[in-house]
Design an enzyme around this catalytic site. Structure first.
Site, PDB file in Angstrom:
ATOM      1  N   GLU A 129       0.730  -1.356  -0.011  1.00 13.74           N
ATOM      2  CA  GLU A 129      -0.406  -0.190  -0.488  1.00 13.74           C
ATOM      3  C   GLU A 129       0.993   0.948   0.167  1.00 13.74           C
ATOM      4  OE1 GLU A 129      -2.830  -0.546   2.994  1.00 13.74           O
ATOM      5  OE2 GLU A 129      -4.029  -1.513   1.693  1.00 13.74           O
ATOM      6  N   GLU A 157      -5.731  -8.432  -0.975  1.00 12.98           N
ATOM      7  CA  GLU A 157      -6.154  -8.261  -0.040  1.00 12.98           C
ATOM      8  C   GLU A 157      -7.548  -7.333  -0.347  1.00 12.98           C
ATOM      9  OE1 GLU A 157      -4.499  -5.755   2.926  1.00 12.98           O
ATOM     10  OE2 GLU A 157      -2.509  -6.148   2.610  1.00 12.98           O
TER      11      GLU A 157
HETATM   12  C1  BG6 Z   1      -4.388  -2.650   4.420  1.00  9.68           C
HETATM   13  C2  BG6 Z   1      -3.325  -3.034   5.871  1.00  9.68           C
HETATM   14  O1  BG6 Z   1      -4.643  -1.847   4.761  1.00  9.68           O
HETATM   15  O2  BG6 Z   1      -5.738  -3.786   5.582  1.00  9.68           O
HETATM   16  C3  BG6 Z   1      -3.224  -4.972   6.367  1.00  9.68           C
HETATM   17  O3  BG6 Z   1      -2.508  -3.722   4.135  1.00  9.68           O
HETATM   18  C4  BG6 Z   1      -4.476  -4.220   7.235  1.00  9.68           C
HETATM   19  O4  BG6 Z   1      -1.912  -4.259   6.736  1.00  9.68           O
HETATM   20  C5  BG6 Z   1      -5.708  -4.150   6.263  1.00  9.68           C
HETATM   21  O5  BG6 Z   1      -4.723  -5.492   8.564  1.00  9.68           O
HETATM   22  C6  BG6 Z   1      -7.026  -4.416   6.784  1.00  9.68           C
HETATM   23  O6  BG6 Z   1      -6.954  -3.409   7.829  1.00  9.68           O
HETATM   24  P1  BG6 Z   1      -7.228  -3.782   9.420  1.00  9.68           P
HETATM   25  O7  BG6 Z   1      -7.054  -2.104  10.093  1.00  9.68           O
HETATM   26  O8  BG6 Z   1      -8.496  -3.763  10.254  1.00  9.68           O
HETATM   27  O9  BG6 Z   1      -6.219  -4.511  10.067  1.00  9.68           O
END
Ligand code: BG6
Length: 487
Positions: free
Chosen positions: A176, A383
């Site tokens: 990211e 993701e």
């Molecule tokens: C992304 C990141 O922003 O979202 C991850 O690359 C992160 O590291 C994921 O865990 C989900 O966000 P969160 O705050 O729910 O962990």
């Protein structure tokens, strides 16, 4: 019915600092993530300059993958994973970041993990820097705003490219990377210094004569150069290496049909999806960057050598995270909400999770079409998923139908995008085995197919158990995405 291509890379993703634990074991140095306390949806995480006793730092324990890696990889194998996205903790390899020699125990740890993946026929997809850097680089250099950090990163990248040649073929440089444009990413992604005790999104320490935005964009520029140099080295070490960028992507809609709202949404989408994408895929800053820099009085140190490196080190594929969509308006009307660490207006047509993130599968199809339309190179969704509180029933089962429903919608949307003509090559759901949240540091914000018995009160023995979604995803993979039914 969704049709996914032969060889589609189904899998899941984790990040070292949220998952491994063992933060100071076997020679690992402290990372920027190790200095962040736990928080929750109402209480931000804080940075502390030294480790305070009786304070909870989620990365120190994570899900203890360091001591559960064999069991965890077996779970992924049982689900039929084709790929597993994980990150290397830079501080396991170079504990301070500027060390002359790598830490052998760190190299050995990942070697055994990658070898086991190979035995299982799972292709590792490795992120070199996922929201962490050696903390020493923040203290001694001010983080990524100092261009000397470029060489430290390139040395680290070269070390692991050589070390794992033949074991790893898919790489991502920075997780990211575009989050460095936001206050959240200044420390998290850019390792820029924070004041002792400051919340994660506080203004960062900047060089004399600079300001916050200047520091963030200089740090981002230095990462572009580091990424481009790493791409060139990765290709030289092994021409089979496929190296991608990784961007927090998505779509912002205009709140109304006012042209001003549409323009604002367009510019927001440009900044989010294309600013870094253009540099990393096309090898140059987008046209709109010039005006952005002028309007914000940002003056970057960009050398001819930087420009050349960026032009030569373009990526092989564009990967991105997608969780939710946002809304932009020029009137200060409507309710605000957090969408993946960015504040936007609330969308009356969508439902929200417990952390205020909109659930919008069609937004993923829109995002895939737009990004592919601009770049025409393979895409990967690395993701995606639903953070939720899970309930363990008396018999130990976890019936996470809400997670299955979220994923069904998004997989369907990917299938439609493929039918639209998008060259999508893989999908790794976020936090395939429960891990600590990056945004809030919570263990109880869960994404996994496999439950980890550990909670925000720091109770639990880290034992693992499959959730209902585990069996569902196994079926999805076995059918190459043609059977999404939940029965
Ligand atoms: C992304 C990141 O922003 O979202 C991850 O690359 C992160 O590291 C994921 O865990 C989900 O966000 P969160 O705050 O729910 O962990």
């Amino acid at each position: 019915m969704a049709q996914f291509p032969e060889g589609f890379l189904w899998g899941g993703a984790t990040a070292a600092n949220q998952y491994e634990g063992a933060w100071n074991v076997d020679g690992k140095g402290p990372s920027t993530a190790d200095m962040l306390t736990g928080g929750d949806v109402d209480h931000p995480r804080h940075f502390t300059k030294t480790i305070e006793p009786d304070t909870y730092y989620p990365s120190h324990t994570g899900s203890d993958f360091y001591h559960h890696w064999e069991e965890d990889l077996e779970y992924l194998h049982r689900m039929g994973f084709k790929t597993y996205r994980l990150s290397i903790a830079w501080t396991r390899i170079f504990p301070n970041g500027d060390d002359a020699q790598p830490n052998q125990k760190g190299l050995d740890f990942y070697r055994q993990v990658f070898k086991r993946c190979q035995e299982y026929g799972i292709e590792p997809l490795v992120t070199l820097s996922h929201y962490e850097a050696p903390y020493h680089l923040t203290e001694a250099y001010g983080g990524w705003q100092d261009r000397r950090v470029i060489d430290f990163f390139v040395n680290y990248a070269q070390t692991v490219f050589r070390e794992y040649k033949g074991l790893v073929h898919y790489w991502l440089t920075f997780n990211e990377i575009n989050m460095l444009q936001s206050p959240f990413g200044a420390y998290m992604a850019g390792a820029l210094p924070l004041a002792d005790g400051a919340p994660l999104t506080a203004p960062v320490g900047v060089r004399a004569g600079g300001d916050q935005l200047q520091a963030q964009y200089q740090a981002l520029h230095n990462q572009f150069v580091a990424s481009a140099k790493a791409v060139q080295i990765g290709h030289a070490v092994d021409p089979d290496n496929m190296i991608g960028c990784m961007i927090a992507a998505g779509v912002d809609y205009p709140l109304t049909s006012k042209p001003e709202d549409t323009f604002k949404a367009d510019m927001s989408n440009n900044m989010r999806n294309y600013f870094c994408g253009d540099v990393q895929v096309r090898g140059e800053y987008p046209a709109f960057a010039k005006r952005f820099f002028n309007d914000n009085d940002i003056h970057l140190d960009i050398t001819d050598e930087d420009r050349q490196a960026i032009a030569m080190g373009t990526v092989d594929f564009y990967s991105f995270s997608y969780y939710s969509s946002g809304v932009q308006t020029t009137t200060n009307e409507g309710e605000q909400t957090e969408s993946n660490q960015t504040k936007t207006n609330k969308n009356p047509y969508l439902k929200y999770n417990d952390w205020g993130w909109a659930m919008d599968p069609l937004g993923l199809r829109i995002t895939l079409n737009r990004i592919y339309g601009r770049y025409d190179i393979p895409l990967m969704v690395v993701e995606n998923g639903l953070g939720a509180f899970d309930k363990v029933e008396a018999d130990g089962s976890i019936n996470d139908d809400y997670r299955i429903a979220y994923l069904q919608g998004h997989i369907q949307a990917m299938g439609e995008a493929i039918a639209d003509g998008v060259d999508l090559i893989g999908y790794t759901t976020w936090g395939c085995i429960d891990l600590a949240s990056a945004g809030t540091g919570q263990m109880d914000k869960r994404y996994g197919f496999v439950y980890v018995n550990r909670n925000d009160k720091q109770e639990g023995d880290y034992s693992r158990s499959p959730k209902k979604s585990f069996y569902w995803y196994k079926k999805v993979i076995a059918s190459n995405g043609t059977d999404l039914s939940n029965d």
